[in-house]
Design a protein around this motif. Structure first.
Motif, PDB file in Angstrom:
ATOM      1  N   THR A   1       0.038  -7.065  -1.444  1.00 51.47           N
ATOM      2  CA  THR A   1      -0.079  -5.697  -1.951  1.00 51.47           C
ATOM      3  C   THR A   1      -0.679  -4.736  -0.930  1.00 51.47           C
ATOM      4  O   THR A   1      -0.923  -3.577  -1.247  1.00 51.47           O
ATOM      5  CB  THR A   1      -0.940  -5.676  -3.234  1.00 51.47           C
ATOM      6  OG1 THR A   1      -2.243  -6.195  -2.938  1.00 51.47           O
ATOM      7  CG2 THR A   1      -0.291  -6.502  -4.337  1.00 51.47           C
ATOM      8  N   SER A   2      -0.902  -5.205   0.293  1.00 53.03           N
ATOM      9  CA  SER A   2      -1.512  -4.368   1.328  1.00 53.03           C
ATOM     10  C   SER A   2      -0.610  -3.197   1.696  1.00 53.03           C
ATOM     11  O   SER A   2       0.605  -3.348   1.856  1.00 53.03           O
ATOM     12  CB  SER A   2      -1.786  -5.207   2.577  1.00 53.03           C
ATOM     13  OG  SER A   2      -2.282  -4.373   3.616  1.00 53.03           O
ATOM     14  N   ASP A   3      -1.218  -2.025   1.844  1.00 54.09           N
ATOM     15  CA  ASP A   3      -0.502  -0.838   2.302  1.00 54.09           C
ATOM     16  C   ASP A   3      -0.507  -0.735   3.828  1.00 54.09           C
ATOM     17  O   ASP A   3       0.189   0.094   4.395  1.00 54.09           O
ATOM     18  CB  ASP A   3      -1.148   0.431   1.737  1.00 54.09           C
ATOM     19  CG  ASP A   3      -0.929   0.571   0.244  1.00 54.09           C
ATOM     20  OD1 ASP A   3       0.076   0.020  -0.271  1.00 54.09           O
ATOM     21  OD2 ASP A   3      -1.765   1.228  -0.407  1.00 54.09           O
ATOM     22  N   VAL A   4      -1.336  -1.566   4.486  1.00 49.79           N
ATOM     23  CA  VAL A   4      -1.451  -1.507   5.943  1.00 49.79           C
ATOM     24  C   VAL A   4      -0.596  -2.621   6.537  1.00 49.79           C
ATOM     25  O   VAL A   4      -0.912  -3.805   6.409  1.00 49.79           O
ATOM     26  CB  VAL A   4      -2.914  -1.628   6.397  1.00 49.79           C
ATOM     27  CG1 VAL A   4      -3.012  -1.539   7.912  1.00 49.79           C
ATOM     28  CG2 VAL A   4      -3.775  -0.573   5.718  1.00 49.79           C
ATOM     29  N   LYS A   5       0.509  -2.210   7.161  1.00 48.32           N
ATOM     30  CA  LYS A   5       1.442  -3.166   7.761  1.00 48.32           C
ATOM     31  C   LYS A   5       1.851  -2.641   9.129  1.00 48.32           C
ATOM     32  O   LYS A   5       1.869  -1.435   9.360  1.00 48.32           O
ATOM     33  CB  LYS A   5       2.675  -3.349   6.875  1.00 48.32           C
ATOM     34  CG  LYS A   5       2.327  -3.984   5.548  1.00 48.32           C
ATOM     35  CD  LYS A   5       3.545  -4.236   4.697  1.00 48.32           C
ATOM     36  CE  LYS A   5       3.094  -5.050   3.503  1.00 48.32           C
ATOM     37  NZ  LYS A   5       3.517  -4.654   2.256  1.00 48.32           N
ATOM     38  N   PHE A   6       2.188  -3.552  10.030  1.00 45.48           N
ATOM     39  CA  PHE A   6       2.687  -3.150  11.343  1.00 45.48           C
ATOM     40  C   PHE A   6       3.555  -4.252  11.932  1.00 45.48           C
ATOM     41  O   PHE A   6       3.486  -5.401  11.498  1.00 45.48           O
ATOM     42  CB  PHE A   6       1.546  -2.772  12.304  1.00 45.48           C
ATOM     43  CG  PHE A   6       0.612  -3.904  12.631  1.00 45.48           C
ATOM     44  CD1 PHE A   6       0.837  -4.729  13.725  1.00 45.48           C
ATOM     45  CD2 PHE A   6      -0.515  -4.135  11.849  1.00 45.48           C
ATOM     46  CE1 PHE A   6      -0.029  -5.767  14.031  1.00 45.48           C
ATOM     47  CE2 PHE A   6      -1.384  -5.171  12.148  1.00 45.48           C
ATOM     48  CZ  PHE A   6      -1.142  -5.991  13.247  1.00 45.48           C
ATOM     49  N   THR A   7       4.378  -3.873  12.891  1.00 46.17           N
ATOM     50  CA  THR A   7       5.262  -4.812  13.584  1.00 46.17           C
ATOM     51  C   THR A   7       5.009  -4.701  15.077  1.00 46.17           C
ATOM     52  O   THR A   7       4.877  -3.600  15.608  1.00 46.17           O
ATOM     53  CB  THR A   7       6.738  -4.486  13.283  1.00 46.17           C
ATOM     54  OG1 THR A   7       6.961  -4.582  11.873  1.00 46.17           O
ATOM     55  CG2 THR A   7       7.670  -5.442  14.004  1.00 46.17           C
ATOM     56  N   ILE A   8       4.966  -5.854  15.731  1.00 51.60           N
ATOM     57  CA  ILE A   8       4.771  -5.914  17.177  1.00 51.60           C
ATOM     58  C   ILE A   8       5.912  -6.697  17.793  1.00 51.60           C
ATOM     59  O   ILE A   8       6.298  -7.748  17.275  1.00 51.60           O
ATOM     60  CB  ILE A   8       3.436  -6.598  17.522  1.00 51.60           C
ATOM     61  CG1 ILE A   8       2.278  -5.724  17.095  1.00 51.60           C
ATOM     62  CG2 ILE A   8       3.350  -6.926  19.006  1.00 51.60           C
ATOM     63  CD1 ILE A   8       0.928  -6.294  17.414  1.00 51.60           C
ATOM     64  N   THR A   9       6.443  -6.168  18.885  1.00 53.15           N
ATOM     65  CA  THR A   9       7.389  -6.918  19.708  1.00 53.15           C
ATOM     66  C   THR A   9       6.659  -7.220  21.018  1.00 53.15           C
ATOM     67  O   THR A   9       5.626  -6.600  21.310  1.00 53.15           O
ATOM     68  CB  THR A   9       8.675  -6.121  19.979  1.00 53.15           C
ATOM     69  OG1 THR A   9       8.333  -4.929  20.685  1.00 53.15           O
ATOM     70  CG2 THR A   9       9.390  -5.773  18.678  1.00 53.15           C
ATOM     71  N   GLU A  10       7.184  -8.151  21.796  1.00 48.63           N
ATOM     72  CA  GLU A  10       6.496  -8.517  23.034  1.00 48.63           C
ATOM     73  C   GLU A  10       6.400  -7.372  24.021  1.00 48.63           C
ATOM     74  O   GLU A  10       5.543  -7.365  24.895  1.00 48.63           O
ATOM     75  CB  GLU A  10       7.162  -9.731  23.669  1.00 48.63           C
ATOM     76  CG  GLU A  10       6.861 -10.996  22.895  1.00 48.63           C
ATOM     77  CD  GLU A  10       7.272 -12.244  23.626  1.00 48.63           C
ATOM     78  OE1 GLU A  10       7.534 -12.195  24.838  1.00 48.63           O
ATOM     79  OE2 GLU A  10       7.325 -13.291  22.961  1.00 48.63           O
TER      80      GLU A  10
END
Length: 152
Positions: free
Chosen positions: A128-137
């Protein structure tokens, strides 16, 4: 006796050279994934928390079974943070993440956090977290900005 002493020195020198050669052989250390710095600041009820808030990243694609990592940190008194995986503030490996927060009291006896969550469990579920992120190399460092939490 003189011959014995020379032989001992020669063997000692040979062993020293052998040890130095072997020390340079083998793996360079444990496998480490590339990490990207992830920073931000927390406010609780509109102001810095004053005491550390635990921050944990949860992989949305599951844990890497071959090379598992765990990325987390605690905020500073002013709410700033830099997430760590291998060493302080080094960042997070490539992947998709949800971030959770828990605000417990530091137990000086066990040097761990315990007691009730001052945030009442509102921010400790990755689903249920509103804080999400995506990392690529090849991602640039990520600043999550100011994250506002409430105790109510």
């Amino acid at each position: 006796m003189l011959s014995f002493s020379r032989t001992l020195r020669r063997h000692g020198l040979f062993l020293l050279v052998l040890c130095l050669c072997c020390a340079g052989c083998g793996e360079e250390g444990p496998y480490r994934k590339v990490t990207v710095p992830v920073t931000g600041q927390l406010l609780v009820d509109g102001k810095p928390p004053g005491t550390p808030v635990q921050i944990t990243c949860h992989s949305l694609t599951g844990i890497d079974q071959e090379h598992p990592t765990f990325s987390k940190t605690v905020s500073g008194e002013n709410g700033t943070f830099a997430i760590s995986t291998y060493e302080s503030g080094d960042g997070v490996p490539a992947g998709e993440y949800a971030v959770t927060f828990e605000w417990k009291t530091l137990n000086l006896v066990s040097m761990g956090y315990s007691g009730p969550d001052k945030l009442k469990g509102k921010y400790n579920d990755p689903d249920t977290s509103d804080v999400k992120f995506t990392i690529t190399e090849d991602s640039e460092p990520i600043d999550l900005g100011t994250i506002e939490l409430t105790t109510e």
